[in-house]
Scaffold this motif. Structure first.
Motif, mmCIF file in Angstrom:
data_model
loop_
_atom_site.group_PDB
_atom_site.id
_atom_site.type_symbol
_atom_site.label_atom_id
_atom_site.label_comp_id
_atom_site.label_asym_id
_atom_site.label_seq_id
_atom_site.Cartn_x
_atom_site.Cartn_y
_atom_site.Cartn_z
ATOM 1 N N ASN A 1 0.787 -1.080 -0.061
ATOM 2 C CA ASN A 1 -0.139 0.124 0.077
ATOM 3 C C ASN A 1 0.998 1.364 0.062
ATOM 4 O O ASN A 1 0.499 2.148 0.656
ATOM 5 N N GLY A 2 2.137 1.342 -0.723
ATOM 6 C CA GLY A 2 2.817 2.236 -0.884
ATOM 7 C C GLY A 2 3.916 2.619 -0.119
ATOM 8 O O GLY A 2 4.789 3.543 0.025
ATOM 9 N N ARG A 3 3.908 1.687 1.201
ATOM 10 C CA ARG A 3 4.915 1.738 2.059
ATOM 11 C C ARG A 3 5.988 0.551 2.310
ATOM 12 O O ARG A 3 5.559 -0.419 2.058
ATOM 13 N N TYR A 4 7.183 1.008 2.166
ATOM 14 C CA TYR A 4 8.390 0.032 2.296
ATOM 15 C C TYR A 4 8.166 -0.726 3.420
ATOM 16 O O TYR A 4 7.895 -0.423 4.552
ATOM 17 N N PHE A 5 8.734 -1.843 3.437
ATOM 18 C CA PHE A 5 9.354 -2.664 4.768
ATOM 19 C C PHE A 5 10.572 -3.543 4.316
ATOM 20 O O PHE A 5 10.766 -4.050 3.279
ATOM 21 N N CYS A 6 11.291 -3.796 5.312
ATOM 22 C CA CYS A 6 12.641 -4.410 5.206
ATOM 23 C C CYS A 6 12.729 -5.864 5.284
ATOM 24 O O CYS A 6 13.376 -6.505 4.431
ATOM 25 N N PHE A 7 11.957 -6.467 6.145
ATOM 26 C CA PHE A 7 12.171 -7.619 6.387
ATOM 27 C C PHE A 7 10.776 -8.494 6.167
ATOM 28 O O PHE A 7 10.758 -9.656 5.693
ATOM 29 N N HIS A 8 9.568 -8.168 6.863
ATOM 30 C CA HIS A 8 8.262 -8.902 6.784
ATOM 31 C C HIS A 8 7.270 -7.944 6.891
ATOM 32 O O HIS A 8 7.417 -6.761 7.734
ATOM 33 N N THR A 9 6.124 -8.265 6.456
ATOM 34 C CA THR A 9 4.788 -7.934 6.917
ATOM 35 C C THR A 9 3.890 -8.926 7.363
ATOM 36 O O THR A 9 3.975 -9.900 6.859
ATOM 37 N N GLY A 10 3.206 -8.803 8.592
ATOM 38 C CA GLY A 10 2.499 -9.724 9.100
ATOM 39 C C GLY A 10 0.928 -9.428 9.019
ATOM 40 O O GLY A 10 0.753 -8.110 9.219
ATOM 41 N N VAL A 11 0.118 -10.110 8.728
ATOM 42 C CA VAL A 11 -1.263 -10.237 8.288
ATOM 43 C C VAL A 11 -2.142 -11.155 9.217
ATOM 44 O O VAL A 11 -1.827 -12.207 9.299
ATOM 45 N N GLY A 12 -3.014 -10.556 9.962
ATOM 46 C CA GLY A 12 -4.123 -11.492 10.583
ATOM 47 C C GLY A 12 -3.582 -11.452 11.864
ATOM 48 O O GLY A 12 -3.285 -10.682 12.730
ATOM 49 N N TYR A 13 -3.344 -12.895 12.476
ATOM 50 C CA TYR A 13 -3.041 -13.043 13.900
ATOM 51 C C TYR A 13 -2.023 -12.752 14.347
ATOM 52 O O TYR A 13 -1.639 -11.978 15.464
ATOM 53 N N ASP A 14 -1.031 -12.800 13.356
ATOM 54 C CA ASP A 14 0.561 -12.274 13.631
ATOM 55 C C ASP A 14 0.210 -10.694 14.133
ATOM 56 O O ASP A 14 0.838 -10.102 15.061
ATOM 57 N N ALA A 15 -0.436 -9.999 13.406
ATOM 58 C CA ALA A 15 -0.568 -8.652 13.612
ATOM 59 C C ALA A 15 -1.421 -8.400 14.549
ATOM 60 O O ALA A 15 -1.202 -7.227 15.555
ATOM 61 N N ALA A 16 -2.345 -9.071 14.940
ATOM 62 C CA ALA A 16 -3.134 -8.895 15.951
ATOM 63 C C ALA A 16 -2.459 -9.000 17.476
ATOM 64 O O ALA A 16 -2.651 -8.439 18.613
ATOM 65 N N VAL A 17 -1.429 -9.767 17.285
ATOM 66 C CA VAL A 17 -0.220 -9.985 18.523
ATOM 67 C C VAL A 17 0.252 -8.746 18.869
ATOM 68 O O VAL A 17 0.408 -8.168 20.089
ATOM 69 N N VAL A 18 0.941 -8.214 17.744
ATOM 70 C CA VAL A 18 1.692 -7.068 17.634
ATOM 71 C C VAL A 18 0.622 -6.009 18.292
ATOM 72 O O VAL A 18 1.139 -5.155 19.191
ATOM 73 N N GLN A 19 -0.482 -5.830 17.917
ATOM 74 C CA GLN A 19 -1.482 -4.784 18.211
ATOM 75 C C GLN A 19 -1.596 -4.821 19.971
ATOM 76 O O GLN A 19 -1.557 -4.006 20.838
ATOM 77 N N ALA A 20 -1.677 -6.155 20.414
ATOM 78 C CA ALA A 20 -1.858 -6.338 21.845
ATOM 79 C C ALA A 20 -0.532 -5.985 22.700
ATOM 80 O O ALA A 20 -0.571 -5.380 23.778
ATOM 81 N N VAL A 21 0.603 -6.089 22.147
ATOM 82 C CA VAL A 21 1.681 -5.698 22.639
ATOM 83 C C VAL A 21 1.942 -4.145 22.663
ATOM 84 O O VAL A 21 2.246 -3.747 23.693
ATOM 85 N N GLU A 22 1.444 -3.657 21.916
ATOM 86 C CA GLU A 22 1.616 -2.233 21.696
ATOM 87 C C GLU A 22 0.506 -1.400 22.445
ATOM 88 O O GLU A 22 0.778 -0.276 23.042
ATOM 89 N N ARG A 23 -0.287 -2.303 22.700
ATOM 90 C CA ARG A 23 -1.274 -1.794 23.826
ATOM 91 C C ARG A 23 -0.755 -1.482 25.196
ATOM 92 O O ARG A 23 -1.124 -1.137 26.248
ATOM 93 N N ARG A 24 0.310 -2.561 25.436
ATOM 94 C CA ARG A 24 1.062 -2.459 26.770
ATOM 95 C C ARG A 24 2.374 -1.923 26.485
ATOM 96 O O ARG A 24 3.663 -2.418 26.813
ATOM 97 N N GLY A 25 2.710 -1.000 25.553
ATOM 98 C CA GLY A 25 4.172 -0.579 25.206
ATOM 99 C C GLY A 25 4.953 0.000 26.025
ATOM 100 O O GLY A 25 6.078 -0.224 25.997
ATOM 101 N N ALA A 26 4.303 0.493 27.322
ATOM 102 C CA ALA A 26 5.388 0.856 28.350
ATOM 103 C C ALA A 26 5.937 -0.248 29.003
ATOM 104 O O ALA A 26 7.153 -0.106 29.554
ATOM 105 N N LEU A 27 5.491 -1.621 28.863
ATOM 106 C CA LEU A 27 6.339 -2.553 29.488
ATOM 107 C C LEU A 27 7.375 -3.361 28.608
ATOM 108 O O LEU A 27 7.830 -4.203 28.665
ATOM 109 N N LYS A 28 7.158 -3.077 27.186
ATOM 110 C CA LYS A 28 7.805 -3.699 26.208
ATOM 111 C C LYS A 28 9.413 -3.392 26.379
ATOM 112 O O LYS A 28 10.249 -4.304 26.179
#
Length: 333
Positions: free
Chosen positions: A152-179
């Motif tokens: 969609n016009g944006r570059y990525f260096c190593f991967h794009t995750g779609v679906g469950y993988d991305a849902a996990v990343v969203q959950a991590v970012e909601r607790r970003g202060a702990l990351k």
């Protein structure tokens, strides 16, 4: 230019000072620009004037999403020889996006919790050690163009995750202060909670179009690879496909068509042993892709290089050869 994300897991004021000093003492990083004052935002102890040793190294610090792209684009416009992303994989993604298509080279320094792209290049995970490899690569003038993925016009260096993988990343970012402090345990916790309550495991979430397989609404999660491995678990690479790499001419898409725990764990266990995931009924594997489309009437989550970017009903991928010049790290003498 050294672009620093001071919120990244292993970026500290002390490391930034060491990195700045070592870059300034290199032999071929940049041509001095008389009268060009550098700006240091990373830490009060970092020198705020242009280095008076061999090279001009300017430091800027990011403080919000998209900031690194703006800095990198401006550096390319101003004719910097190298722009170095010092942070996590998300920071690196923004820097690469900002300089893609220019004559400015990309430098990589690991500052996050996983640092997939830096480790794929063979760099140590410690930024103070890694900067020696980066400087050696610059001094050897080992700068070569590499291909990037684009979605969609944006570059990525190593991967794009779609679906469950991305849902996990969203959950991590909601607790970003702990990351910064919890790292991999936070990802494991987010993966389990998303599996149990945060993701529909019964109905496919999208359809894959591209390659020679039929188009069917069968995707639960997909990893589109520009390089391999997909990520690291501690020091162990999660090796999904040897067909992905900077020396390859296309992308690789691996789609799980089931959310059965036994099938997924069996494939991931094989990936940890190396050699890529083995073909199986629950896997849709497509290689040497110049283009790929993932779509569904209902929006689905996606992430680029570890940064969650929300939900969309359509993703259009392409492989862009020679998208950016990369400083390849070299083992110092």
């Amino acid at each position: 230019m050294l672009i620093v994300n001071s919120f990244a897991s292993s970026v500290t004021a002390r490391n930034t000072v060491v990195v700045h000093r070592r870059l300034s003492e290199g032999d071929t990083i940049g041509r001095p620009r008389p009268g060009d004052e550098s700006t240091s935002l990373a830490d009060p102890d970092v020198p705020r004037r242009r280095s008076r040793r061999q090279h001009d190294v300017e430091i800027v610090e990011t403080n919000r999403r998209g900031h690194a792209t703006r800095f990198a684009h401006d550096a390319a416009r101003r004719g910097f020889d190298v722009v170095i992303g010092y942070g996590g994989d998300g920071t690196l993604n923004e820097v690469a996006t900002g300089i893609a298509g220019s004559d400015t080279a990309l430098g990589v320094l690991p500052g996050g919790s996983t640092n997939v792209f830096a480790r794929t290049l063979g760099m140590p995970n410690d930024p103070v050690l890694a900067v020696e490899h980066l400087v050696a690569g610059i001094e050897a003038n080992d700068i070569r163009p590499i291909g990037l993925g684009q979605v969609n016009g944006r570059y990525f260096c190593f991967h794009t995750g779609v679906g469950y993988d991305a849902a996990v990343v969203q959950a991590v970012e909601r607790r970003g202060a702990l990351k910064r402090w919890l790292g991999h345990p936070l990802f494991i916790s987010a993966g389990l909670s998303t599996w149990l309550t945060g993701y529909d495991r019964k109905q496919p979430h999208f359809t894959i179009s591209g390659g020679d397989q039929p188009d069917e609404p069968n995707g639960f999660f997909t990893i589109v690879l520009n390089t391999n491995p997909y990520t690291y678990l501690g020091n162990r690479p999660l090796d999904l496909s040897p067909e992905a790499g900077l020396d390859r001419d296309g992308l690789v898409a691996i789609t799980f068509t089931t959310m059965r725990a036994s099938a997924i764990l069996r494939s991931l266990a094989g990936a940890l042993r190396g050699g890529g995931v083995a073909a199986a009924e629950h896997l849709d594997i497509r290689t040497e892709l110049s283009e790929l489309v993932i779509h569904h009437p209902d929006p689905f989550p996606y992430q680029l290089d570890g940064d969650a970017l929300g939900e969309t009903p359509r993703l259009e991928f392409q492989h862009v050869p020679d998208a950016v010049k990369l400083v390849f790290p070299t083992t110092p003498n």
